[in-house]
Design an enzyme around this catalytic site. Structure first.
Site, short mmCIF file in Angstrom:
data_model
loop_
_atom_site.label_atom_id
_atom_site.label_comp_id
_atom_site.label_asym_id
_atom_site.label_seq_id
_atom_site.Cartn_x
_atom_site.Cartn_y
_atom_site.Cartn_z
N TYR A 81 -2.80 -6.58 -10.88
CA TYR A 81 -2.77 -4.80 -11.00
C TYR A 81 -4.86 -4.88 -12.11
O TYR A 81 -4.83 -3.09 -11.73
CB TYR A 81 -2.08 -4.49 -12.76
N SER B 47 -5.45 2.28 -14.55
CA SER B 47 -4.64 1.96 -15.72
C SER B 47 -5.63 1.79 -16.73
O SER B 47 -6.80 0.83 -15.98
CB SER B 47 -3.95 0.72 -15.83
N1 LIG Z 1 3.73 3.87 -18.28
C1 LIG Z 1 2.38 3.53 -18.59
O1 LIG Z 1 2.19 3.00 -19.72
C2 LIG Z 1 1.25 3.30 -17.65
C3 LIG Z 1 -0.24 2.71 -18.26
C4 LIG Z 1 -1.29 2.48 -17.61
C5 LIG Z 1 -1.31 2.98 -15.84
N2 LIG Z 1 0.29 3.43 -15.25
C6 LIG Z 1 0.45 4.01 -14.24
O2 LIG Z 1 1.41 5.05 -14.17
C7 LIG Z 1 1.73 4.93 -12.53
C8 LIG Z 1 3.36 5.20 -12.95
O3 LIG Z 1 4.20 4.07 -13.37
P1 LIG Z 1 5.73 4.20 -14.75
O4 LIG Z 1 4.81 3.76 -16.05
O5 LIG Z 1 6.06 5.54 -14.48
O6 LIG Z 1 5.77 3.37 -13.83
P2 LIG Z 1 7.85 3.37 -12.96
O7 LIG Z 1 8.28 1.87 -12.55
O8 LIG Z 1 8.36 4.38 -13.90
O9 LIG Z 1 6.67 4.28 -12.08
C9 LIG Z 1 7.31 3.71 -10.79
C10 LIG Z 1 7.45 4.55 -9.79
O10 LIG Z 1 6.52 4.45 -8.28
C11 LIG Z 1 7.78 4.07 -6.93
N3 LIG Z 1 6.84 3.38 -6.65
C12 LIG Z 1 7.01 1.90 -6.05
N4 LIG Z 1 6.19 1.36 -5.36
C13 LIG Z 1 6.07 2.85 -3.97
C14 LIG Z 1 5.97 2.87 -2.96
N5 LIG Z 1 5.35 1.81 -2.33
N6 LIG Z 1 5.54 4.08 -2.72
C15 LIG Z 1 6.03 5.11 -3.17
N7 LIG Z 1 6.68 5.01 -4.42
C16 LIG Z 1 6.61 3.99 -4.83
C17 LIG Z 1 8.58 3.05 -8.09
O11 LIG Z 1 10.22 3.50 -6.97
C18 LIG Z 1 8.62 4.52 -8.96
O12 LIG Z 1 9.94 5.39 -8.76
C19 LIG Z 1 1.85 3.37 -12.20
O13 LIG Z 1 0.67 3.42 -11.60
C20 LIG Z 1 1.03 2.59 -13.40
O14 LIG Z 1 0.67 2.04 -12.89
C21 LIG Z 1 1.19 3.48 -16.63
#
Ligand SMILES: NC(=O)c1ccc[n+]([C@@H]2O[C@H](COP(=O)([O-])OP(=O)(O)OC[C@H]3O[C@@H](n4cnc5c(N)ncnc54)[C@H](O)[C@@H]3O)[C@@H](O)[C@H]2O)c1
Length: 324
Positions: free
Chosen positions: A171, A157
């Protein structure tokens, strides 16, 4: 013909958000996919086994190949089962997308030990655990003479890279660690034919970013391109997953349609005391030659993109509201 025909992929956290779109896109390109997700809340609590199954069912209903797995990536033997599920169900493993992540923020004096441990356990240790078991399998295959392009794609991120944010000790540290591991693993696993890269999504509208100020809403016109939809990350992941992709050891930020290569930490000026050890007094004078940045100015510049022009006084006030 899809770009991933014959490839077997694991996508962690594939039940929702970015991971769900990656799993669907990879399957659409011909990959057989393990949809891993315990279906937890944004802060990692609870669990719902139907979340992964629904995505796997959707892929199969669309003519693709997928199985669900509900293990937590933070659980050492659970991570082993995720990797074993791919080999058992589809006979091999070529692509691993470490996408699972949770968030539990708080300013330093308020962030609990549990919140720190839980976020690091899913993002940093989870990436290590899944990659460890995948590397174990890749090493065995290599020793047995099997040769194939294999690809690990981590997820970091901006919070841990170019845009550190207050209240994100856990984070940011976990995501910076994931980017660091990417380089180490690219060096180690390259000798086995395994490429390791990292994606850093930005401003994607999911439940994790629901409260982010300045997050645009979905376009009103049905079918219009939505630059903040979780689906914008999936083609970049599929590119890194393809057997003919040359990239390894890279960290790519993805914001809407912009893909930016990150350069990591870079060295600035050097001062030296020559053959004599430093003294505090001499350092106090020589250090004036170093170009230093004000972290509040840096944050103001980065927030101005999303929230409109901001100065350091406004940023200090925003931070103070979280800390004091
Ligand atoms: N949304 C953004 O703009 C953004 C920005 C930077 C980084 N990210 C990263 O992208 C990734 C996905 O995020 P998102 O925004 O889609 O979030 P989200 O919450 O929609 O999806 C994340 C998924 O990960 C699953 N999860 C959580 N703990 C887990 C575990 N212990 N084992 C397996 N699965 C698990 C959750 O159940 C969820 O379905 C994350 O790593 C997040 O840090 C997202």
């Amino acid at each position: 013909m899809g770009s991933l025909d014959g490839r077997v992929a694991v996508v962690t956290g594939a039940g929702r958000g970015i991971g769900r779109e990656e799993a669907r896109y990879l399957a659409g390109q011909g990959a057989a996919v393990v949809v891993n997700d315990p279906g937890v809340a944004p802060d990692g609590g609870g669990g719902d086994s139907s979340v992964a199954r629904q995505v796997a069912d959707e892929i199969v209903a669309a003519g693709g190949r997928a199985v669900a797995n509900t293990d937590s990536v933070a659980d050492w033997s659970g991570a082993a089962r995720v990797v074993a599920t791919a080999v058992r169900a589809f006979g091999d493993l070529h692509v691993v997308i470490n996408n699972a992540g949770i968030e539990r923020g708080g300013a330093l004096g308020r962030l609990s030990e549990a919140a720190f441990d839980d976020v690091v356990a899913v993002k940093l240790k989870g990436t290590f655990a899944i990659s460890h078991w995948a590397a174990t399998y890749f090493r065995e295959q290599h020793a047995a003479g099997a040769r194939a392009d294999r690809s690990i794609i981590n997820t970091a991120s901006g919070s841990g890279l170019l845009n550190p944010l207050p209240t994100q000790t856990n984070y940011a540290a976990a995501n910076a660690g994931v980017a660091a591991m990417t380089t180490v693993h690219a060096l180690e696993l390259g000798v086995l034919g395994v490429r390791v890269n990292c994606l850093s999504p930005s401003m994607i509208r999911t439940r994790l970013t629901a409260a982010v100020p300045g997050m645009p809403t979905a376009p009103a016109t049905p079918g219009a391109f939505d630059p903040n939809h979780p689906a914008v990350i999936a083609p970049v992941a599929a590119y890194l997953a393809a057997a003919d992709c040359p990239l390894t050891g890279q960290v790519l930020s993805v914001r809407a349609t912009a893909v930016t290569i990150n350069r990591g930490w870079s060295a600035g000026e050097t001062i030296s005391s020559g053959a004599e050890p430093w003294t505090v007094d001499r350092l106090a004078i020589a250090a004036r030659e170093l170009t230093v940045t004000d972290p509040y100015e840096d944050l103001a510049a980065s927030l101005s993109g999303a929230l409109g022009p901001m100065d350091t006084a406004q940023v200090r006030a925003l931070v103070a509201a979280q800390v004091v």
